[in-house]
Design a protein around this motif. Structure first.
Motif, PDB file in Angstrom:
ATOM      1  N   VAL A  57      29.269  51.920  39.286  1.00  0.00           N
ATOM      2  CA  VAL A  57      29.817  51.030  38.270  1.00  0.00           C
ATOM      3  C   VAL A  57      30.098  49.690  38.936  1.00  0.00           C
ATOM      4  O   VAL A  57      30.847  49.616  39.913  1.00  0.00           O
ATOM      5  CB  VAL A  57      31.111  51.608  37.663  1.00  0.00           C
ATOM      6  CG1 VAL A  57      31.695  50.650  36.636  1.00  0.00           C
ATOM      7  CG2 VAL A  57      30.845  52.962  37.045  1.00  0.00           C
ATOM      8  N   GLN A  58      29.450  48.649  38.433  1.00  0.00           N
ATOM      9  CA  GLN A  58      29.662  47.302  38.942  1.00  0.00           C
ATOM     10  C   GLN A  58      30.917  46.734  38.285  1.00  0.00           C
ATOM     11  O   GLN A  58      30.984  46.612  37.078  1.00  0.00           O
ATOM     12  CB  GLN A  58      28.458  46.403  38.614  1.00  0.00           C
ATOM     13  CG  GLN A  58      27.159  46.877  39.226  1.00  0.00           C
ATOM     14  CD  GLN A  58      27.136  46.719  40.728  1.00  0.00           C
ATOM     15  OE1 GLN A  58      27.710  45.801  41.290  1.00  0.00           O
ATOM     16  NE2 GLN A  58      26.448  47.636  41.389  1.00  0.00           N
ATOM     17  N   CYS A  59      31.922  46.417  39.083  1.00  0.00           N
ATOM     18  CA  CYS A  59      33.168  45.860  38.563  1.00  0.00           C
ATOM     19  C   CYS A  59      33.576  44.704  39.471  1.00  0.00           C
ATOM     20  O   CYS A  59      32.725  44.112  40.119  1.00  0.00           O
ATOM     21  CB  CYS A  59      34.235  46.938  38.442  1.00  0.00           C
ATOM     22  SG  CYS A  59      34.439  47.956  39.898  1.00  0.00           S
ATOM     23  N   ILE A  60      34.844  44.386  39.542  1.00  0.00           N
ATOM     24  CA  ILE A  60      35.292  43.269  40.367  1.00  0.00           C
ATOM     25  C   ILE A  60      36.531  43.689  41.161  1.00  0.00           C
ATOM     26  O   ILE A  60      37.428  44.336  40.627  1.00  0.00           O
ATOM     27  CB  ILE A  60      35.554  42.015  39.508  1.00  0.00           C
ATOM     28  CG1 ILE A  60      35.874  40.817  40.370  1.00  0.00           C
ATOM     29  CG2 ILE A  60      36.606  42.280  38.474  1.00  0.00           C
ATOM     30  CD1 ILE A  60      35.833  39.503  39.625  1.00  0.00           C
ATOM     31  N   CYS A  61      36.546  43.325  42.436  1.00  0.00           N
ATOM     32  CA  CYS A  61      37.690  43.666  43.289  1.00  0.00           C
ATOM     33  C   CYS A  61      38.796  42.630  43.108  1.00  0.00           C
ATOM     34  O   CYS A  61      38.594  41.564  42.527  1.00  0.00           O
ATOM     35  CB  CYS A  61      37.262  43.758  44.748  1.00  0.00           C
ATOM     36  SG  CYS A  61      36.827  42.181  45.508  1.00  0.00           S
ATOM     37  N   GLU A  62      39.975  42.942  43.625  1.00  0.00           N
ATOM     38  CA  GLU A  62      41.124  42.051  43.476  1.00  0.00           C
ATOM     39  C   GLU A  62      40.908  40.705  44.162  1.00  0.00           C
ATOM     40  O   GLU A  62      41.330  39.667  43.633  1.00  0.00           O
ATOM     41  CB  GLU A  62      42.381  42.719  44.040  1.00  0.00           C
ATOM     42  CG  GLU A  62      42.848  43.882  43.204  1.00  0.00           C
ATOM     43  CD  GLU A  62      44.082  44.558  43.786  1.00  0.00           C
ATOM     44  OE1 GLU A  62      44.687  44.013  44.740  1.00  0.00           O
ATOM     45  OE2 GLU A  62      44.447  45.627  43.273  1.00  0.00           O
ATOM     46  N   GLU A  63      40.256  40.701  45.298  1.00  0.00           N
ATOM     47  CA  GLU A  63      40.016  39.444  46.023  1.00  0.00           C
ATOM     48  C   GLU A  63      39.104  38.512  45.228  1.00  0.00           C
ATOM     49  O   GLU A  63      39.375  37.317  45.102  1.00  0.00           O
ATOM     50  CB  GLU A  63      39.401  39.720  47.396  1.00  0.00           C
ATOM     51  CG  GLU A  63      40.317  40.433  48.342  1.00  0.00           C
ATOM     52  CD  GLU A  63      41.513  39.582  48.747  1.00  0.00           C
ATOM     53  OE1 GLU A  63      41.364  38.356  48.930  1.00  0.00           O
ATOM     54  OE2 GLU A  63      42.609  40.148  48.877  1.00  0.00           O
ATOM     55  N   CYS A  64      38.031  39.060  44.680  1.00  0.00           N
ATOM     56  CA  CYS A  64      37.103  38.240  43.900  1.00  0.00           C
ATOM     57  C   CYS A  64      37.748  37.792  42.592  1.00  0.00           C
ATOM     58  O   CYS A  64      37.542  36.655  42.152  1.00  0.00           O
ATOM     59  CB  CYS A  64      35.804  38.998  43.643  1.00  0.00           C
ATOM     60  SG  CYS A  64      34.804  39.197  45.143  1.00  0.00           S
ATOM     61  N   GLN A  65      38.532  38.647  41.984  1.00  0.00           N
ATOM     62  CA  GLN A  65      39.243  38.275  40.757  1.00  0.00           C
ATOM     63  C   GLN A  65      40.190  37.113  41.034  1.00  0.00           C
ATOM     64  O   GLN A  65      40.261  36.161  40.258  1.00  0.00           O
ATOM     65  CB  GLN A  65      40.013  39.468  40.187  1.00  0.00           C
ATOM     66  CG  GLN A  65      40.804  39.147  38.952  1.00  0.00           C
ATOM     67  CD  GLN A  65      39.925  38.744  37.772  1.00  0.00           C
ATOM     68  OE1 GLN A  65      38.820  39.240  37.617  1.00  0.00           O
ATOM     69  NE2 GLN A  65      40.421  37.848  36.968  1.00  0.00           N
ATOM     70  N   SER A  66      40.876  37.160  42.139  1.00  0.00           N
ATOM     71  CA  SER A  66      41.786  36.083  42.527  1.00  0.00           C
ATOM     72  C   SER A  66      41.021  34.774  42.731  1.00  0.00           C
ATOM     73  O   SER A  66      41.456  33.710  42.286  1.00  0.00           O
ATOM     74  CB  SER A  66      42.529  36.469  43.801  1.00  0.00           C
ATOM     75  OG  SER A  66      43.340  35.438  44.240  1.00  0.00           O
TER      76      SER A  66
END
Length: 76
Positions: A51-60
């Motif tokens: 599942v392609q999602c987004i990590c906290e670092e990239c979201q920040s």
């Protein structure tokens, strides 16, 4: 078999779940469209799902620099 969660930007593996721990009803739930499934969920050669999602670092980073949303891949 497992379900892997991977950041679509930096490709960091966020986590994984054994497929046998997931409720069958959950897997059959259709809250996302076929286009979203094709875009965000991949079936691997050994029957695992990614599942392609987004990590906290990239979201920040995206919150700090919203112009990154226009780029398909902004981490080189």
């Amino acid at each position: 078999m497992t379900i892997r969660y991977k950041c679509r930007h930096c490709e960091t593996e966020i986590g994984q779940l054994p497929l046998d721990s997931i409720d069958e009803h959950f897997l059959k739930k259709n809250d996302i469209t076929h286009e979203e499934k094709d875009l965000y969920i991949e079936l691997g050669n050994e029957g695992e799902y990614t599942v392609q999602c987004i990590c906290e670092e990239c979201q920040s980073s995206l919150q700090k620099f919203p112009n990154y949303y226009a780029l398909k891949k902004w981490i080189q």
